[in-house]
Enzyme design. Structure first.
Site, PDB file in Angstrom:
ATOM      1  CD  GLU A   5      60.123  15.619 -23.910  1.00  0.00           C
ATOM      2  OE1 GLU A   5      58.590  15.562 -23.245  1.00  0.00           O
ATOM      3  OE2 GLU A   5      61.432  15.718 -23.155  1.00  0.00           O
TER       4      GLU A   5
ATOM      5  CD  GLU B 195      60.084  11.638 -19.645  1.00  0.00           C
ATOM      6  OE1 GLU B 195      61.243  11.988 -19.864  1.00  0.00           O
ATOM      7  OE2 GLU B 195      59.785  12.498 -20.147  1.00  0.00           O
TER       8      GLU B 195
END
Length: 266
Positions: free
Chosen positions: A143, A240
């Site tokens: 990521e 998130e």
């Protein structure tokens, strides 16, 4: 419509971690993700998932000393054996929890660090982790993270992430696209997602700039959710974000999701 996974490291913090599974299920989530499960035995976490009818979409490899500020060790020289031990531990948990995808954090590069050296080690470690995950039918994702939230983080752009995956060339290695990080670093979210769609393995959301519920700020998530459907994204969307207050009080956006985005009544 997209399938959402509550991030239990950031959401439902009103209760201890073991109780967040029930809270997420009660709120209507069918899946969860979290940063790290390692403070609990695999059987314990698997039990909380089963008891609440939840699936685990994603968790991270061991990050090094997270409490001391470390954010992964994949690009850090001298930590190779620790990294491999962490991969083995993550495989153990992924098998016990039925988790299909695991995220490998890159780590923070010290000021003045040799980028080429860190990149070479990162490639080596990511390749190893992906190969180990492949033995068990699991996907590894990497990521890109913005420097504002995580100064010094090794991987920052979608382009960098996809270049790493292309260089390694393993089918179970993909990039995680967090629209929050991508908006801060790059913008152009629609075309970035479309152009890289084949290589995107997981998606996460939060508002920009506050990282709160995806119902305010710079990103039009109604458009993004429609885009995910149009492109045929069938994975989970990780929530998130940091709730502005009580997690349940901020779930209005989530409760509206079953309404078709094309409906004028939504």
């Amino acid at each position: 419509m997209p399938k959402f996974a509550a991030n239990l490291s950031m959401m439902f913090n009103e209760v201890p971690f073991p109780e967040r599974f029930a809270a997420a299920a009660k709120a209507g989530f069918k899946a969860v993700e979290f940063l790290f499960p390692y403070d609990y035995a695999p059987a314990e976490v698997a039990g909380w998932l089963k008891e609440n009818g939840l699936v685990n979409a994603l968790f991270n490899l061991p990050p090094g000393d997270f409490a001391a500020g470390e954010r992964g060790i994949a690009s850090l020289p001298g930590r190779e054996q620790e990294f491999r031990d962490g991969v083995a531990k993550a495989v153990e948990y992924a098998l016990a929890l039925g988790t299909p995808k695991v995220h490998c954090m890159a780590g923070l590069v010290p000021a003045g660090g040799d980028h080429a050296q860190h990149r070479a080690l990162y490639i080596e470690n990511v390749r190893y982790a992906a190969q180990e995950m492949a033995k068990h039918g699991r996907m590894l994702v990497i990521e890109p993270i913005n420097h504002r939230d995580m100064p010094g983080y090794f991987l920052n752009t979608q382009a960098e992430g996809h270049a790493v995956c292309k260089e390694i060339g393993l089918p179970n290695l993909k990039v995680q696209m967090d629209f929050y990080h991508c908006q801060i670093v790059e913008g152009d979210l629609t075309m970035t997602f479309k152009n890289n769609f084949a290589g995107i393995g997981h998606v996460q959301i939060a508002s920009v700039p506050t990282r709160n519920e995806p119902d305010e700020g710079e990103i039009n998530y109604r458009h993004i959710f429609k885009l995910l459907d149009e492109m045929g994204y069938d994975g989970f969307v990780g929530c998130e974000y940091r709730p502005r207050g009580r997690t349940e009080d901020g779930l209005g956006w989530f409760r509206e999701i079953p309404c078709p985005l094309s409906s004028k009544e939504c």
